[in-house]
Write a protein that holds these residues in place. Sequence first.
Motif, PDB file in Angstrom:
ATOM      1  N   MET A 143       0.852  -1.192   0.000  1.00 59.86           N
ATOM      2  CA  MET A 143       0.000   0.000   0.000  1.00 59.86           C
ATOM      3  C   MET A 143       0.889   1.244   0.000  1.00 59.86           C
ATOM      4  O   MET A 143       1.955   1.272   0.601  1.00 59.86           O
ATOM      5  CB  MET A 143      -0.880  -0.019   1.253  1.00 59.86           C
ATOM      6  CG  MET A 143      -1.999   0.993   1.260  1.00 59.86           C
ATOM      7  SD  MET A 143      -3.037   1.010  -0.205  1.00 59.86           S
ATOM      8  CE  MET A 143      -3.631  -0.665  -0.228  1.00 59.86           C
ATOM      9  N   THR A 144       0.405   2.248  -0.680  1.00 58.80           N
ATOM     10  CA  THR A 144       1.220   3.459  -0.780  1.00 58.80           C
ATOM     11  C   THR A 144       1.278   4.162   0.567  1.00 58.80           C
ATOM     12  O   THR A 144       0.283   4.259   1.275  1.00 58.80           O
ATOM     13  CB  THR A 144       0.614   4.425  -1.809  1.00 58.80           C
ATOM     14  OG1 THR A 144      -0.758   4.605  -1.497  1.00 58.80           O
ATOM     15  CG2 THR A 144       0.765   3.904  -3.217  1.00 58.80           C
ATOM     16  N   SER A 145       2.425   4.623   0.866  1.00 56.61           N
ATOM     17  CA  SER A 145       2.567   5.425   2.074  1.00 56.61           C
ATOM     18  C   SER A 145       2.050   6.828   1.760  1.00 56.61           C
ATOM     19  O   SER A 145       2.001   7.240   0.611  1.00 56.61           O
ATOM     20  CB  SER A 145       4.042   5.466   2.460  1.00 56.61           C
ATOM     21  OG  SER A 145       4.258   6.520   3.351  1.00 56.61           O
ATOM     22  N   ARG A 146       1.618   7.515   2.798  1.00 53.61           N
ATOM     23  CA  ARG A 146       1.007   8.812   2.533  1.00 53.61           C
ATOM     24  C   ARG A 146       1.776   9.898   3.238  1.00 53.61           C
ATOM     25  O   ARG A 146       1.416  10.315   4.340  1.00 53.61           O
ATOM     26  CB  ARG A 146      -0.438   8.793   3.000  1.00 53.61           C
ATOM     27  CG  ARG A 146      -1.267   7.645   2.399  1.00 53.61           C
ATOM     28  CD  ARG A 146      -2.652   7.623   2.985  1.00 53.61           C
ATOM     29  NE  ARG A 146      -3.273   8.910   2.769  1.00 53.61           N
ATOM     30  CZ  ARG A 146      -3.902   9.208   1.646  1.00 53.61           C
ATOM     31  NH1 ARG A 146      -4.003   8.337   0.704  1.00 53.61           N
ATOM     32  NH2 ARG A 146      -4.432  10.404   1.492  1.00 53.61           N
ATOM     33  N   GLU A 185      -0.366  -1.577   7.867  1.00 50.92           N
ATOM     34  CA  GLU A 185      -0.708  -0.909   6.611  1.00 50.92           C
ATOM     35  C   GLU A 185      -1.838   0.108   6.831  1.00 50.92           C
ATOM     36  O   GLU A 185      -1.789   1.238   6.339  1.00 50.92           O
ATOM     37  CB  GLU A 185      -1.140  -1.981   5.605  1.00 50.92           C
ATOM     38  CG  GLU A 185      -1.610  -1.434   4.280  1.00 50.92           C
ATOM     39  CD  GLU A 185      -2.382  -2.497   3.499  1.00 50.92           C
ATOM     40  OE1 GLU A 185      -1.993  -3.683   3.584  1.00 50.92           O
ATOM     41  OE2 GLU A 185      -3.360  -2.142   2.834  1.00 50.92           O
ATOM     42  N   ASP A 201      -0.686   3.116   8.696  1.00 49.18           N
ATOM     43  CA  ASP A 201       0.062   3.951   7.774  1.00 49.18           C
ATOM     44  C   ASP A 201      -0.899   4.758   6.898  1.00 49.18           C
ATOM     45  O   ASP A 201      -0.718   5.947   6.681  1.00 49.18           O
ATOM     46  CB  ASP A 201       0.956   3.050   6.910  1.00 49.18           C
ATOM     47  CG  ASP A 201       1.861   3.877   6.019  1.00 49.18           C
ATOM     48  OD1 ASP A 201       2.556   4.757   6.574  1.00 49.18           O
ATOM     49  OD2 ASP A 201       1.852   3.652   4.805  1.00 49.18           O
ATOM     50  N   ARG A 202      -1.952   4.101   6.469  1.00 52.12           N
ATOM     51  CA  ARG A 202      -2.906   4.777   5.583  1.00 52.12           C
ATOM     52  C   ARG A 202      -3.628   5.921   6.263  1.00 52.12           C
ATOM     53  O   ARG A 202      -3.982   6.905   5.628  1.00 52.12           O
ATOM     54  CB  ARG A 202      -3.948   3.782   5.079  1.00 52.12           C
ATOM     55  CG  ARG A 202      -3.452   2.933   3.969  1.00 52.12           C
ATOM     56  CD  ARG A 202      -4.561   2.158   3.355  1.00 52.12           C
ATOM     57  NE  ARG A 202      -5.397   2.992   2.501  1.00 52.12           N
ATOM     58  CZ  ARG A 202      -6.431   2.495   1.824  1.00 52.12           C
ATOM     59  NH1 ARG A 202      -6.723   1.225   1.925  1.00 52.12           N
ATOM     60  NH2 ARG A 202      -7.150   3.268   1.063  1.00 52.12           N
ATOM     61  N   GLY A 252      -2.364   7.792   8.291  1.00 59.35           N
ATOM     62  CA  GLY A 252      -1.414   8.866   8.542  1.00 59.35           C
ATOM     63  C   GLY A 252      -0.735   8.810   9.889  1.00 59.35           C
ATOM     64  O   GLY A 252      -0.425   9.847  10.471  1.00 59.35           O
TER      65      GLY A 252
END
Lengths: 304, 349
Positions: free
Chosen positions: A1-4, B141, B144-145, B147
Amino acid sequence: MTSRPELQAEVLQPTGTGPEDTEAPATPSTFVRRFRRNKVGVAALALLVVVVLLAVFAPWIAPHDPNQGELSRALEGPSGEYWFGTDDLGRDVLSRLIHASRVSLVAAALATGVALLIGLPLGLISGYFGGWVDNVIMRFNDALMSFPALILAVVIVGLLGPSLTNAMLAIGIVYAPRIMRVVRGSALSVREEVYVLSARATGCGAPRIIGGHVLPNILSPLVVQTTIMLGLTILAEAGLSFLGLGVQPPTASWGSILGRAFPYMGRTPTTVIVAGLTISVVVLAFNLLGDAFRDSLGRERRDQ
Amino acid sequence: MTTPAVTAPLLQVEDLTVQFPTPDGLITVVDHVSFTLDANRVLCIVGESGSGKSVTALSLVGLVQSRGGRVSAGSVKFRGTELVGQPEKALNRIRGRDIGFIFQEPMSSLNPAFTVGDQIAEVVRRHRRAGRKEAWARAVEMLDRVGIASAAQRAKDYPHRFSGGMRQRVMIALALACDPKLLIADEPTTALDVTIQARTLELLKTLQREQDMAVLFITHDLGVVADIADDVVVMYASQVVEHAPVRDLFRRPQHPYTAGLLAAMPQSALENGSPLVGIPGVVPQPHRLPSGCRFHPRCTHAQAGRCTSEPVELRRLDGGLVRCVRSEELRDPAPVPGAPAPIEGVAVQ
């Protein structure tokens, strides 16, 4: 998953409501830190550790055979050979006390275990579900509690026959309501917590909530109650054995030593005093330890 | 209002009625509430404290029993399946997997006895039959999403190490861990301070777009509504009083209560240069409801007879729904003196 990164950047800033104004449960390290500051608690723990060590290593520590006596030397006072004197069969009181600590501690653990086995699940169910389940369990509880503990234990022993195991089973049953009450009360308050509702909103079933969410959050009062209960059951075992309903001769427990020495109190008061003191001090130590646990396990709040 | 979808809507609530037993008898806290929510849409339920909006949210997924209430009538259909009256087991499969839930109190909605990572992983393991490692990876995950910086590290922390705003992010991660199709957010930003509120809202908006989910957002803050909603349901005294697309609602509120709420926003007072107008009085208690229109004792436009005798039905008006008999006449002429100023000034983003 992309880090933000754009989201991460902003939360690195300190926010208004910091963790310092939240209530924090005692973590293992804060518990140890707080417990160590409690001098009485540390002393009680040290004493109990000594007693446990004496029990574990009894055959090596005891100066004499606890069950082998010289009738010619019965009812002697304290001497160099027999520190606490001898009983009516000429057996060494000190050695018997040391061996008896095994019996007394195991008996207390057994009774407390039985009380936990009955009280914990029933208390959890009663507190979490409430309603008629709670009513039924608590009325049963009240009935059990309204009985004098020792009398009920005597009845149960009378039915099952005198033996240490039966006596401790009886004590465990009699003391189960105490555990039940504490567990139920705590479960009752934890049940109302938002995190329990939140767990239900994530699809948690009742067994999972009780075991996974309620139980871990009531451990503090449970540990305290269990510690104090160990002291109580020692006392109860002593009482039953004093009456001859507990441990059977020649095995000794603290209560049976006290009971056996009682008729000879005029000649050898040392035995009665020493056995009585042992019981009192150990029970006191368990109670003080329980208090210390309670003080150290409590949640820290900012306003305290 | 959106055109009726050809397929069944994601969430269809019809005549939902929730009652609570009290010493004074049963009180109705949610009174025949109906609305639909399509996939990928955001519906806001707005109302004052005590209007029944939180109870509505809880009753959708069968959680209102834990607060002592009971769904006494109505239906809640989620993807065509009825949820009312379903056994706990069936509901448990839906909760957390298909429907995520966020609560108002971020400080108390996490279990203090477990790390945040464990709490998220537990949900993943239960609903996805995932292994320990896999579930933990998903937890990290998700953190992380939403923030949370150095999520892998923070996942091992207990909730008390997080601030309010961060805990609400954890809650969002928890609610979204299984990719629900519907997120029910019960005042998720109310307990947060203003800057954190804006960020949390921004995050929710982003995630809503990314995850293709619908959001049912409960709030009393019209600023939040303007920011996030597609459609708005306004609740007053257990009933829906207005239901309209957000643009229409802000441009032309049909119900005097909605107009009053809009006028009571500090922003509108600032932009019009008018003093801040509040709505006099308080929400009536459910066991002491006024006759006729439930809002009439507080309404500046109430007329004796017309508003005070008969209960007012919800009716269709200009593509929305409104529960007021005077909507048309109040709209056209010059505003009645002392009434809230026209709301044109309120910008809709």
